[in-house]
Design a protein around this motif. Structure first.
Motif, PDB file in Angstrom:
ATOM      1  N   UNK A   1      -7.725   6.913  -5.151  1.00 12.64           N
ATOM      2  CA  UNK A   1      -7.536   5.916  -5.864  1.00 12.64           C
ATOM      3  C   UNK A   1      -7.946   4.423  -5.696  1.00 12.64           C
ATOM      4  N   UNK A   2      -7.062   4.025  -4.863  1.00 11.84           N
ATOM      5  CA  UNK A   2      -7.429   3.013  -4.320  1.00 11.84           C
ATOM      6  C   UNK A   2      -8.721   2.456  -3.366  1.00 11.84           C
TER       7      UNK A   2
ATOM      8  N   UNK B   1       0.848  -1.424   0.001  1.00 14.82           N
ATOM      9  CA  UNK B   1       0.049   0.147  -0.004  1.00 14.82           C
ATOM     10  C   UNK B   1       0.876   1.305   0.169  1.00 14.82           C
ATOM     11  N   UNK B   2       1.893   0.777   0.802  1.00 14.10           N
ATOM     12  CA  UNK B   2       3.059   2.632   0.312  1.00 14.10           C
ATOM     13  C   UNK B   2       3.501   2.279  -0.403  1.00 14.10           C
TER      14      UNK B   2
ATOM     15  N   UNK C   1     -13.501  -3.227  -6.936  1.00 15.89           N
ATOM     16  CA  UNK C   1     -13.628  -4.422  -7.217  1.00 15.89           C
ATOM     17  C   UNK C   1     -14.717  -5.272  -6.425  1.00 15.89           C
ATOM     18  N   UNK C   2     -15.083  -5.037  -5.629  1.00 20.38           N
ATOM     19  CA  UNK C   2     -16.412  -5.679  -4.539  1.00 20.38           C
ATOM     20  C   UNK C   2     -17.233  -5.576  -5.805  1.00 20.38           C
ATOM     21  N   UNK C   3     -18.414  -5.055  -6.288  1.00 24.28           N
ATOM     22  CA  UNK C   3     -19.383  -4.616  -6.983  1.00 24.28           C
ATOM     23  C   UNK C   3     -18.697  -5.586  -8.229  1.00 24.28           C
ATOM     24  N   UNK C   4     -17.711  -5.404  -8.961  1.00 24.36           N
ATOM     25  CA  UNK C   4     -17.117  -7.040  -9.635  1.00 24.36           C
ATOM     26  C   UNK C   4     -17.540  -8.253  -9.108  1.00 24.36           C
ATOM     27  N   UNK C   5     -17.011  -8.066  -7.747  1.00 23.47           N
ATOM     28  CA  UNK C   5     -16.782  -9.432  -7.011  1.00 23.47           C
ATOM     29  C   UNK C   5     -18.203 -10.109  -7.012  1.00 23.47           C
ATOM     30  N   UNK C   6     -19.450  -8.980  -6.685  1.00 22.72           N
ATOM     31  CA  UNK C   6     -20.901  -9.510  -6.708  1.00 22.72           C
ATOM     32  C   UNK C   6     -21.299  -9.797  -8.204  1.00 22.72           C
TER      33      UNK C   6
END
Length: 82
Positions: free
Chosen positions: A44-45, A16-17, A52-57
């Motif tokens: 951005x992250x 992350x850093x 990403x969460x929506x994509x997974x759902x």
């Protein structure tokens, strides 16, 4: 806390850093504004994680009812006659 879990947390934090520094550097190079660069590199992250969460759902709903997922099905063996 087991060592493997600790190492995973440290690796995640260090990634992350690194991402933050690279994103801030790119944003600063484009905007020339340190505040905007830091804001963009933090935003951005967060947005990426939501997408990403929506994509997974969506993916989960798309694969429901398929039984065994196509990615996990055994490959078809093609026989070649020489």
């Amino acid at each position: 806390m087991p060592l493997q879990r600790f190492r995973t947390l440290v690796k995640t934090a260090s990634y992350y850093v690194v991402h933050l520094v690279v994103a801030a550097g790119v944003a600063y190079a484009v905007t020339g504004d340190a505040v905007a660069a830091l804001t963009l590199s933090l935003l951005e992250p967060t947005v990426q994680m939501l997408f990403f969460f929506l994509h997974e759902k969506i993916w989960e709903k798309k694969t429901q009812g398929l039984g065994r997922a196509a990615c996990c099905a055994p490959p078809t063996v093609l026989q070649h006659n020489a």
